[in-house]
Write a protein that holds these residues in place. Structure first.
Motif, PDB file in Angstrom:
ATOM      1  N   ILE A  19      38.538  43.321  42.262  1.00 14.28           N
ATOM      2  CA  ILE A  19      39.075  42.272  43.125  1.00 14.28           C
ATOM      3  C   ILE A  19      40.249  41.610  42.418  1.00 14.28           C
ATOM      4  O   ILE A  19      40.427  41.748  41.213  1.00 14.28           O
ATOM      5  CB  ILE A  19      38.007  41.207  43.469  1.00 14.28           C
ATOM      6  N   SER A  20      41.043  40.891  43.193  1.00 13.84           N
ATOM      7  CA  SER A  20      42.083  40.041  42.609  1.00 13.84           C
ATOM      8  C   SER A  20      41.493  38.644  42.509  1.00 13.84           C
ATOM      9  O   SER A  20      41.484  37.878  43.481  1.00 13.84           O
ATOM     10  CB  SER A  20      43.343  40.056  43.482  1.00 13.84           C
ATOM     11  N   ALA A  21      40.968  38.322  41.348  1.00 16.02           N
ATOM     12  CA  ALA A  21      40.194  37.096  41.167  1.00 16.02           C
ATOM     13  C   ALA A  21      41.096  35.871  41.030  1.00 16.02           C
ATOM     14  O   ALA A  21      42.153  35.921  40.397  1.00 16.02           O
ATOM     15  CB  ALA A  21      39.302  37.221  39.939  1.00 16.02           C
ATOM     16  N   ASN A  22      40.639  34.786  41.628  1.00 14.12           N
ATOM     17  CA  ASN A  22      41.275  33.485  41.456  1.00 14.12           C
ATOM     18  C   ASN A  22      40.378  32.497  40.725  1.00 14.12           C
ATOM     19  O   ASN A  22      40.865  31.505  40.200  1.00 14.12           O
ATOM     20  CB  ASN A  22      41.655  32.900  42.824  1.00 14.12           C
ATOM     21  N   MET A  23      39.078  32.783  40.720  1.00 15.38           N
ATOM     22  CA  MET A  23      38.107  31.879  40.126  1.00 15.38           C
ATOM     23  C   MET A  23      37.491  32.500  38.877  1.00 15.38           C
ATOM     24  O   MET A  23      36.906  33.590  38.949  1.00 15.38           O
ATOM     25  CB  MET A  23      37.000  31.545  41.134  1.00 15.38           C
ATOM     26  N   PHE A  24      37.637  31.809  37.744  1.00 17.22           N
ATOM     27  CA  PHE A  24      37.118  32.298  36.465  1.00 17.22           C
ATOM     28  C   PHE A  24      36.219  31.241  35.842  1.00 17.22           C
ATOM     29  O   PHE A  24      36.428  30.041  36.029  1.00 17.22           O
ATOM     30  CB  PHE A  24      38.268  32.618  35.507  1.00 17.22           C
ATOM     31  N   ASP A  25      35.241  31.701  35.089  1.00 20.72           N
ATOM     32  CA  ASP A  25      34.354  30.797  34.360  1.00 20.72           C
ATOM     33  C   ASP A  25      35.062  30.346  33.090  1.00 20.72           C
ATOM     34  O   ASP A  25      35.211  31.138  32.148  1.00 20.72           O
ATOM     35  CB  ASP A  25      33.043  31.508  34.027  1.00 20.72           C
ATOM     36  N   PRO A  26      35.500  29.090  33.018  1.00 16.11           N
ATOM     37  CA  PRO A  26      36.277  28.642  31.853  1.00 16.11           C
ATOM     38  C   PRO A  26      35.448  28.504  30.584  1.00 16.11           C
ATOM     39  O   PRO A  26      36.013  28.363  29.492  1.00 16.11           O
ATOM     40  CB  PRO A  26      36.822  27.277  32.294  1.00 16.11           C
ATOM     41  N   ALA A  27      34.118  28.575  30.708  1.00 18.04           N
ATOM     42  CA  ALA A  27      33.255  28.416  29.535  1.00 18.04           C
ATOM     43  C   ALA A  27      33.075  29.722  28.767  1.00 18.04           C
ATOM     44  O   ALA A  27      32.590  29.719  27.635  1.00 18.04           O
ATOM     45  CB  ALA A  27      31.883  27.877  29.955  1.00 18.04           C
ATOM     46  N   VAL A  71      36.563  40.444  35.472  1.00 15.20           N
ATOM     47  CA  VAL A  71      37.410  40.454  36.653  1.00 15.20           C
ATOM     48  C   VAL A  71      38.837  40.126  36.218  1.00 15.20           C
ATOM     49  O   VAL A  71      39.067  39.617  35.120  1.00 15.20           O
ATOM     50  CB  VAL A  71      36.938  39.442  37.720  1.00 15.20           C
ATOM     51  N   SER A  72      39.783  40.435  37.090  1.00 13.61           N
ATOM     52  CA  SER A  72      41.183  40.208  36.757  1.00 13.61           C
ATOM     53  C   SER A  72      41.935  39.716  37.982  1.00 13.61           C
ATOM     54  O   SER A  72      41.534  39.969  39.123  1.00 13.61           O
ATOM     55  CB  SER A  72      41.834  41.499  36.228  1.00 13.61           C
ATOM     56  N   GLY A  73      43.017  39.016  37.720  1.00 14.05           N
ATOM     57  CA  GLY A  73      43.863  38.515  38.794  1.00 14.05           C
ATOM     58  C   GLY A  73      45.327  38.690  38.455  1.00 14.05           C
ATOM     59  O   GLY A  73      45.857  37.967  37.610  1.00 14.05           O
ATOM     60  N   TRP A 124      36.991  36.044  46.606  1.00 16.39           N
ATOM     61  CA  TRP A 124      36.855  36.918  47.765  1.00 16.39           C
ATOM     62  C   TRP A 124      36.477  38.317  47.310  1.00 16.39           C
ATOM     63  O   TRP A 124      36.846  38.748  46.206  1.00 16.39           O
ATOM     64  CB  TRP A 124      38.184  37.011  48.516  1.00 16.39           C
ATOM     65  N   PRO A 125      35.790  39.064  48.177  1.00 22.84           N
ATOM     66  CA  PRO A 125      35.620  40.490  47.889  1.00 22.84           C
ATOM     67  C   PRO A 125      36.965  41.205  48.067  1.00 22.84           C
ATOM     68  O   PRO A 125      37.955  40.590  48.513  1.00 22.84           O
ATOM     69  CB  PRO A 125      34.612  40.950  48.947  1.00 22.84           C
TER      70      PRO A 125
END
Length: 205
Positions: free
Chosen positions: A13-21, A152-154, A190-191
Protein backbone atom coordinates in the motif's frame (compact mmCIF):
# COMPACT_ATOMS: atom_id res chain seq x y z
CA UNK A 1 8.08 -13.38 7.95
CA UNK A 2 8.61 -14.62 4.41
CA UNK A 3 6.24 -13.73 1.59
CA UNK A 4 6.41 -14.29 -2.15
CA UNK A 5 7.10 -11.46 -4.56
CA UNK A 6 3.52 -11.78 -5.82
CA UNK A 7 2.22 -11.30 -2.29
CA UNK A 8 4.49 -8.30 -1.74
CA UNK A 9 3.14 -6.66 -4.91
CA UNK A 10 -0.47 -7.47 -4.10
CA UNK A 11 -0.28 -6.40 -0.45
CA UNK A 12 1.79 -3.22 -0.86
CA UNK A 13 0.00 0.00 0.00
CA UNK A 14 0.97 3.65 -0.19
CA UNK A 15 0.90 4.30 3.54
CA UNK A 16 0.14 7.64 5.14
CA UNK A 17 -0.14 6.46 8.73
CA UNK A 18 2.94 5.19 10.59
CA UNK A 19 3.52 4.15 14.18
CA UNK A 20 5.94 6.83 15.45
CA UNK A 21 6.94 4.69 18.45
CA UNK A 22 8.56 2.00 16.32
CA UNK A 23 12.03 2.39 14.88
CA UNK A 24 14.37 0.55 12.54
CA UNK A 25 17.91 -0.51 13.29
CA UNK A 26 20.88 0.51 11.18
CA UNK A 27 21.10 -3.11 10.05
CA UNK A 28 17.51 -3.02 8.81
CA UNK A 29 18.07 0.24 6.96
CA UNK A 30 21.20 -1.14 5.34
CA UNK A 31 19.32 -4.29 4.32
CA UNK A 32 16.61 -2.22 2.65
CA UNK A 33 19.16 -0.28 0.62
CA UNK A 34 21.18 -3.41 -0.18
CA UNK A 35 18.04 -4.94 -1.68
CA UNK A 36 17.11 -1.69 -3.44
CA UNK A 37 20.47 -1.67 -5.22
CA UNK A 38 19.61 -5.03 -6.79
CA UNK A 39 17.39 -3.08 -9.16
CA UNK A 40 18.65 -2.79 -12.74
CA UNK A 41 20.34 0.24 -14.26
CA UNK A 42 21.51 0.89 -17.81
CA UNK A 43 25.07 -0.40 -18.32
CA UNK A 44 24.98 -1.25 -14.59
CA UNK A 45 25.51 2.47 -13.92
CA UNK A 46 24.21 2.15 -10.35
CA UNK A 47 23.68 5.89 -10.57
CA UNK A 48 21.67 6.38 -7.41
CA UNK A 49 22.04 7.73 -3.91
CA UNK A 50 19.93 6.92 -0.85
CA UNK A 51 19.74 9.25 2.13
CA UNK A 52 18.13 7.67 5.19
CA UNK A 53 16.53 10.46 7.20
CA UNK A 54 16.15 8.98 10.68
CA UNK A 55 16.82 11.56 13.40
CA UNK A 56 13.93 13.77 14.48
CA UNK A 57 15.88 16.91 13.65
CA UNK A 58 16.60 15.72 10.10
CA UNK A 59 12.98 14.60 9.64
CA UNK A 60 11.77 18.04 10.63
CA UNK A 61 14.13 19.62 8.10
CA UNK A 62 12.80 17.33 5.40
CA UNK A 63 9.19 17.94 6.43
CA UNK A 64 9.76 21.68 6.07
CA UNK A 65 10.67 21.29 2.38
CA UNK A 66 7.98 18.65 1.71
CA UNK A 67 4.82 20.67 2.36
CA UNK A 68 4.58 19.65 6.01
CA UNK A 69 3.75 15.99 5.42
CA UNK A 70 3.53 14.42 8.88
CA UNK A 71 4.36 10.90 7.71
CA UNK A 72 7.94 12.03 7.16
CA UNK A 73 8.27 12.45 10.92
CA UNK A 74 6.10 9.52 12.00
CA UNK A 75 7.81 6.92 9.79
CA UNK A 76 10.75 5.01 11.22
CA UNK A 77 12.91 6.32 8.39
CA UNK A 78 12.26 8.43 5.32
CA UNK A 79 14.50 7.90 2.32
CA UNK A 80 15.49 10.55 -0.18
CA UNK A 81 16.14 8.60 -3.38
CA UNK A 82 18.36 10.42 -5.87
CA UNK A 83 19.51 9.65 -9.37
CA UNK A 84 22.95 10.86 -10.40
CA UNK A 85 23.81 12.81 -13.53
CA UNK A 86 26.98 12.12 -15.53
CA UNK A 87 26.70 8.41 -14.71
CA UNK A 88 28.91 7.55 -17.67
CA UNK A 89 31.89 9.16 -15.93
CA UNK A 90 31.72 6.62 -13.11
CA UNK A 91 30.93 3.57 -15.21
CA UNK A 92 34.46 2.20 -15.50
CA UNK A 93 34.73 2.08 -11.73
CA UNK A 94 31.22 0.62 -11.35
CA UNK A 95 32.14 -2.23 -13.69
CA UNK A 96 35.41 -3.16 -11.96
CA UNK A 97 33.81 -5.81 -9.68
CA UNK A 98 32.17 -7.47 -12.69
CA UNK A 99 35.52 -7.65 -14.45
CA UNK A 100 37.34 -8.85 -11.34
CA UNK A 101 34.81 -11.63 -10.82
CA UNK A 102 35.18 -12.81 -14.41
CA UNK A 103 31.60 -11.92 -15.28
CA UNK A 104 32.73 -9.39 -17.88
CA UNK A 105 35.80 -9.36 -20.07
CA UNK A 106 37.74 -6.11 -19.79
CA UNK A 107 37.19 -5.54 -23.51
CA UNK A 108 33.41 -5.71 -23.04
CA UNK A 109 33.55 -3.34 -20.08
CA UNK A 110 35.62 -0.92 -22.16
CA UNK A 111 33.05 -1.15 -24.97
CA UNK A 112 30.22 -0.38 -22.55
CA UNK A 113 32.11 2.62 -21.20
CA UNK A 114 32.61 3.94 -24.73
CA UNK A 115 28.94 3.42 -25.67
CA UNK A 116 27.78 5.13 -22.49
CA UNK A 117 30.16 8.05 -23.02
CA UNK A 118 29.10 8.47 -26.64
CA UNK A 119 25.42 8.43 -25.69
CA UNK A 120 25.52 10.58 -22.55
CA UNK A 121 28.40 13.06 -22.84
CA UNK A 122 26.99 16.47 -23.71
CA UNK A 123 23.40 15.18 -23.52
CA UNK A 124 21.85 16.56 -20.30
CA UNK A 125 18.35 15.40 -21.21
CA UNK A 126 19.45 11.79 -21.56
CA UNK A 127 21.48 12.01 -18.37
CA UNK A 128 18.47 13.32 -16.45
CA UNK A 129 16.14 10.71 -17.93
CA UNK A 130 18.58 7.98 -16.91
CA UNK A 131 18.97 9.42 -13.43
CA UNK A 132 15.21 9.47 -12.85
CA UNK A 133 14.78 5.97 -14.33
CA UNK A 134 17.47 4.51 -12.10
CA UNK A 135 16.18 6.25 -8.98
CA UNK A 136 12.63 5.12 -9.73
CA UNK A 137 13.62 1.47 -10.18
CA UNK A 138 15.63 1.60 -6.98
CA UNK A 139 12.73 3.24 -5.15
CA UNK A 140 10.22 0.61 -6.25
CA UNK A 141 12.58 -2.19 -5.29
CA UNK A 142 13.07 -0.56 -1.88
CA UNK A 143 9.30 -0.45 -1.34
CA UNK A 144 8.93 -4.13 -2.21
CA UNK A 145 11.85 -4.93 0.09
CA UNK A 146 10.07 -3.07 2.88
CA UNK A 147 6.88 -5.01 2.23
CA UNK A 148 8.81 -8.26 2.38
CA UNK A 149 10.22 -7.24 5.78
CA UNK A 150 6.76 -6.65 7.23
CA UNK A 151 6.94 -2.87 6.85
CA UNK A 152 4.85 -0.38 4.93
CA UNK A 153 6.00 2.45 2.70
CA UNK A 154 4.67 5.68 1.30
CA UNK A 155 6.23 7.22 -1.82
CA UNK A 156 6.06 11.01 -2.13
CA UNK A 157 6.64 13.41 -4.99
CA UNK A 158 5.34 16.37 -2.98
CA UNK A 159 8.56 18.18 -2.10
CA UNK A 160 10.70 21.10 -3.20
CA UNK A 161 13.70 19.57 -5.02
CA UNK A 162 15.83 22.68 -4.59
CA UNK A 163 14.95 22.83 -0.90
CA UNK A 164 15.80 19.16 -0.40
CA UNK A 165 19.09 19.62 -2.23
CA UNK A 166 20.01 22.59 -0.04
CA UNK A 167 18.96 21.02 3.28
CA UNK A 168 20.82 17.77 2.65
CA UNK A 169 23.88 19.11 0.83
CA UNK A 170 23.20 17.36 -2.45
CA UNK A 171 25.61 17.97 -5.29
CA UNK A 172 24.53 19.48 -8.60
CA UNK A 173 24.61 15.95 -10.02
CA UNK A 174 22.22 14.51 -7.40
CA UNK A 175 18.60 14.65 -8.58
CA UNK A 176 16.09 13.99 -5.77
CA UNK A 177 13.50 11.90 -7.60
CA UNK A 178 11.36 10.59 -4.77
CA UNK A 179 10.90 10.50 -1.02
CA UNK A 180 9.81 7.22 0.59
CA UNK A 181 8.57 6.95 4.15
CA UNK A 182 9.15 3.48 5.62
CA UNK A 183 8.06 2.01 8.93
CA UNK A 184 5.33 0.19 10.77
CA UNK A 185 1.68 0.72 9.90
CA UNK A 186 -0.70 2.61 12.16
CA UNK A 187 -4.51 2.55 11.96
CA UNK A 188 -6.12 4.56 9.18
CA UNK A 189 -4.25 3.40 6.08
CA UNK A 190 -6.27 2.60 3.00
CA UNK A 191 -5.95 -0.79 1.36
CA UNK A 192 -4.40 -0.90 -2.10
CA UNK A 193 -6.71 0.99 -4.44
CA UNK A 194 -8.33 -0.88 -7.35
CA UNK A 195 -6.44 -0.85 -10.63
CA UNK A 196 -7.69 -0.43 -14.17
CA UNK A 197 -8.54 -3.69 -15.96
CA UNK A 198 -5.58 -5.22 -17.74
CA UNK A 199 -7.49 -5.01 -21.02
CA UNK A 200 -7.42 -1.23 -20.70
CA UNK A 201 -3.66 -0.98 -20.34
CA UNK A 202 -2.29 -3.98 -22.26
CA UNK A 203 -1.76 -4.33 -25.99
CA UNK A 204 -0.39 -7.63 -27.31
CA UNK A 205 0.93 -7.44 -30.88
Amino acid sequence: MTITINQAIEQRISANMFDPAKTLTTTQIEELVTLATRAPTAFNFQNWKFIAVQSLAAKERLKAVAYGQQKIVDAAVTFIVCGKLEAHKGLANALKPSVASGLLEQSMADAWVKMAHDGHEGNPERQRDEAVRSASMGAMTLMLAAQGMGLVSGPMIGFDPAGVAKEFNLSANDIPAMIIAVGYSAPGNWPQKPRLPVKDVLTIV
